[in-house]
Design a protein around this motif. Structure first.
Motif, PDB file in Angstrom:
ATOM      1  N   LYS A 254      -9.108   6.207  -1.728  1.00 41.58           N
ATOM      2  CA  LYS A 254      -7.783   6.837  -1.840  1.00 41.58           C
ATOM      3  C   LYS A 254      -6.925   6.078  -2.854  1.00 41.58           C
ATOM      4  O   LYS A 254      -6.230   6.674  -3.683  1.00 41.58           O
ATOM      5  CB  LYS A 254      -7.118   6.840  -0.467  1.00 41.58           C
TER       6      LYS A 254
ATOM      7  N   ALA B  32      -2.390  -2.708   3.438  1.00 41.63           N
ATOM      8  CA  ALA B  32      -3.203  -1.506   3.622  1.00 41.63           C
ATOM      9  C   ALA B  32      -3.772  -1.517   5.047  1.00 41.63           C
ATOM     10  O   ALA B  32      -3.783  -2.558   5.715  1.00 41.63           O
ATOM     11  CB  ALA B  32      -4.330  -1.473   2.597  1.00 41.63           C
ATOM     12  N   PRO B  33      -4.254  -0.382   5.533  1.00 36.15           N
ATOM     13  CA  PRO B  33      -4.872  -0.380   6.865  1.00 36.15           C
ATOM     14  C   PRO B  33      -6.039  -1.358   6.935  1.00 36.15           C
ATOM     15  O   PRO B  33      -6.851  -1.432   6.001  1.00 36.15           O
ATOM     16  CB  PRO B  33      -5.358   1.062   7.020  1.00 36.15           C
TER      17      PRO B  33
ATOM     18  N   TYR C 160       0.825  -1.210   0.000  1.00 39.88           N
ATOM     19  CA  TYR C 160       0.000   0.000   0.000  1.00 39.88           C
ATOM     20  C   TYR C 160       0.859   1.260   0.000  1.00 39.88           C
ATOM     21  O   TYR C 160       0.660   2.176  -0.817  1.00 39.88           O
ATOM     22  CB  TYR C 160      -0.915  -0.042   1.223  1.00 39.88           C
ATOM     23  N   ASP C 161       1.857   1.304   0.871  1.00 38.12           N
ATOM     24  CA  ASP C 161       2.718   2.490   0.956  1.00 38.12           C
ATOM     25  C   ASP C 161       3.516   2.688  -0.330  1.00 38.12           C
ATOM     26  O   ASP C 161       3.672   3.815  -0.810  1.00 38.12           O
ATOM     27  CB  ASP C 161       3.663   2.384   2.154  1.00 38.12           C
TER      28      ASP C 161
ATOM     29  N   HIS D 119     -11.538  -3.832  -0.870  1.00 36.18           N
ATOM     30  CA  HIS D 119     -10.604  -3.748   0.258  1.00 36.18           C
ATOM     31  C   HIS D 119     -11.158  -4.594   1.405  1.00 36.18           C
ATOM     32  O   HIS D 119     -12.290  -4.397   1.855  1.00 36.18           O
ATOM     33  CB  HIS D 119     -10.471  -2.287   0.693  1.00 36.18           C
TER      34      HIS D 119
ATOM     35  N   ARG E 163     -10.929   3.654   7.071  1.00 39.25           N
ATOM     36  CA  ARG E 163     -10.257   4.911   6.728  1.00 39.25           C
ATOM     37  C   ARG E 163      -8.787   4.876   7.101  1.00 39.25           C
ATOM     38  O   ARG E 163      -8.379   4.225   8.068  1.00 39.25           O
ATOM     39  CB  ARG E 163     -10.942   6.088   7.423  1.00 39.25           C
ATOM     40  N   ASP E 164      -8.011   5.610   6.310  1.00 40.14           N
ATOM     41  CA  ASP E 164      -6.591   5.766   6.603  1.00 40.14           C
ATOM     42  C   ASP E 164      -6.431   6.798   7.722  1.00 40.14           C
ATOM     43  O   ASP E 164      -7.397   7.454   8.136  1.00 40.14           O
ATOM     44  CB  ASP E 164      -5.857   6.213   5.332  1.00 40.14           C
ATOM     45  N   THR E 165      -5.220   7.000   8.188  1.00 34.82           N
ATOM     46  CA  THR E 165      -4.977   7.952   9.278  1.00 34.82           C
ATOM     47  C   THR E 165      -5.284   9.392   8.877  1.00 34.82           C
ATOM     48  O   THR E 165      -5.489  10.248   9.738  1.00 34.82           O
ATOM     49  CB  THR E 165      -3.509   7.861   9.737  1.00 34.82           C
TER      50      THR E 165
ATOM     51  N   VAL F  11      -9.960   4.216   2.549  1.00 36.15           N
ATOM     52  CA  VAL F  11      -8.769   3.575   1.983  1.00 36.15           C
ATOM     53  C   VAL F  11      -8.969   3.191   0.531  1.00 36.15           C
ATOM     54  O   VAL F  11      -8.136   3.495  -0.333  1.00 36.15           O
ATOM     55  CB  VAL F  11      -8.380   2.344   2.827  1.00 36.15           C
TER      56      VAL F  11
END
Length: 460
Positions: free
Chosen positions: A218, A203-204, A175-176, A272, A208-210, A215
């Motif tokens: 995004k 991925a998280p 993901y990163d 996801h 939702r991501d931080t 997610v």
């Protein structure tokens, strides 16, 4: 009428210290015997005595075998990309093809020092116009293979797969890396085009991501704009009581594609996995393009039936009523195989979704077709024979790729190529497990935004 003078480009080869170069020379030839056909003049050059195709191109040029390329004058004039014809800022055309005079023809041609070709066009009652073409432009305009390669040959070729062929060709990136590394992002996009499916991992394991963004949305926006449907910009796949869609149950979900009852179904789907404690529920994928090719090679009559007989898909529930008819296999109607290295046909998409299939609307009653065709050899029965063959291939275990979603994994797949399904699953007894024991978050992209990104990444 079109002028009898045609622009003819010859690409010759010369040896230089740098290697082999293509050098264009423009000339014009008067026809030996002009004739009229379908409103165009068909000519034979004094040099080759070969008929000129009024559609635009007769001889395709290749670097290995240089030939004359003969262009229809209006076609070549229409392809001018000077600042008067194409706005340098918007990159959009400044005129309509219909505005060009039918008798436009070269008044003067010359080869510039940099290798470009300049043509001065003239026509009765119209001002002269000067166009300049690079050798690369002329070759692409005149060579169907060059046009095909520019449109479809990306960095990674398309691969038709079964479970064995997919091994080693399935792209997966973190993901990163996907979000921050251009090479990793390109790998996913190219892999998605090549086999129709790719994965993003780590991925998280949260909606939702931080940064507060959803997610899956995004991730999708990195490729293009999200396609909003009546499910919203993104949606939850969880088992619900009295579900309005079979996807929101725990029963076996057969192979299918989404939203085929739309006139423009989504091209890319992203799912996801937020959580998954279910027993079972493995995801299954199959390559419909490979199944189509198997049928094409094995039984051309069945392939034709799948390309022509329409199925009606619908969704009539919960205050929505969508409906659209389309054949199982849609070919590009403008595609032709001009060169042996080009594929024999070009599949645009496949349409297969039994859970959302409506009763047939076309060619099934005696009032619509001849009574003599209402036999086992009739159009509908021929389609049924082909449809059974298609399903038998798709449901052969060796043709399927199976994978169980784990939290933090995102699957991206081409919705109108790769079929997806889910095996039956069971959840725990607690209320929380019933609602969130298997939770996927999904969104869609139009195929246009995906191909746009693909071409940009390929430098086309």
């Amino acid at each position: 009428m079109l002028s009898s003078r045609r622009a003819v480009v010859r690409l010759t080869r010369r040896t230089a210290s740098e290697g082999i170069a293509l050098v264009p020379r423009i000339s014009t030839h008067r026809p030996a015997q002009p004739s009229r056909r379908h409103g165009y003049s068909t000519t034979c050059t004094t040099e080759h005595r070969r008929p000129i195709n009024p559609a635009a191109i007769v001889d395709a040029v290749t670097a290995a075998s240089p030939k004359d390329i003969r262009y229809d004058n209006v076609f070549l004039r229409d392809a001018c990309s000077c600042n008067l014809c194409v706005n340098p800022s918007s990159k959009q055309k400044s005129f309509s093809t219909a505005q060009l005079p039918a008798d436009v023809h070269p008044k003067m041609t010359s080869l510039l020092d940099n290798g470009d070709v300049m043509i001065k066009w003239t026509a009765s009652g119209y001002p002269d116009h000067v166009s300049t073409y690079t050798p690369q432009q002329l070759q692409r305009l005149g060579d169907p293979l060059a046009r095909y390669n520019a449109r479809w040959n990306f960095a990674k070729p398309q691969l038709l797969w079964n479970a064995e062929a997919l091994e080693g060709n399935l792209v997966s990136r973190s993901y990163d890396k996907y979000l921050s590394d251009d090479d990793a992002f390109k790998d996913v996009v190219m892999g998605l085009y090549s086999v129709g499916i790719a994965f993003v991992t780590d991925a998280p394991a949260a909606e939702r991501d931080t940064d507060g963004q959803i997610v899956v949305e995004k991730l999708a926006k990195k490729i293009g704009y999200i396609k909003e449907t009546f499910y919203g910009t993104s949606w939850d796949v969880i088992a619900l009581p009295d579900a309005k869609n079979i996807a929101y149950t725990s029963v076996n979900l057969p192979l299918h594609m989404d939203l085929l009852y739309y006139e423009s179904p989504p091209g890319i789907q992203l799912l996801h996995c937020v959580s998954n404690t279910a027993d079972g529920g493995e995801s299954v994928y199959a390559d419909s393009f490979r199944a189509a090719k198997i049928i094409h090679d094995r039984d051309p009559a069945a392939f034709k039936a799948l390309c022509t007989f329409p199925i009606t898909f619908h969704y009539d529930n919960d205050g929505h009523h969508y409906m659209h008819s389309r054949p199982v296999i849609e070919l590009d109607p403008f595609y032709r195989q001009y060169h042996p290295s080009m594929p024999e046909y070009k599949i645009r998409c496949v349409n297969y979704s039994p859970p959302f299939q409506a009763p047939f609307d076309h060619h099934v009653t005696q009032s619509e077709i001849e009574p003599s065709t209402l036999t086992e050899h009739g159009e509908f029965r021929e389609f049924l024979r082909a449809y059974k063959m298609f399903e038998e291939i798709l449901y052969t275990r060796a043709e399927q790729f199976e994978d169980k979603f784990m939290p933090g994994v995102i699957a991206l797949f081409m919705n109108r190529r790769v079929l997806h399904s889910r095996r039956e699953f069971k959840l725990g007894s607690s209320d929380t497990a019933q609602e969130y024991g298997r939770w996927l978050k999904g969104t869609y992209l139009d195929i246009d935004s995906f191909y746009s990104k693909l071409r940009v990444l390929s430098g086309l």
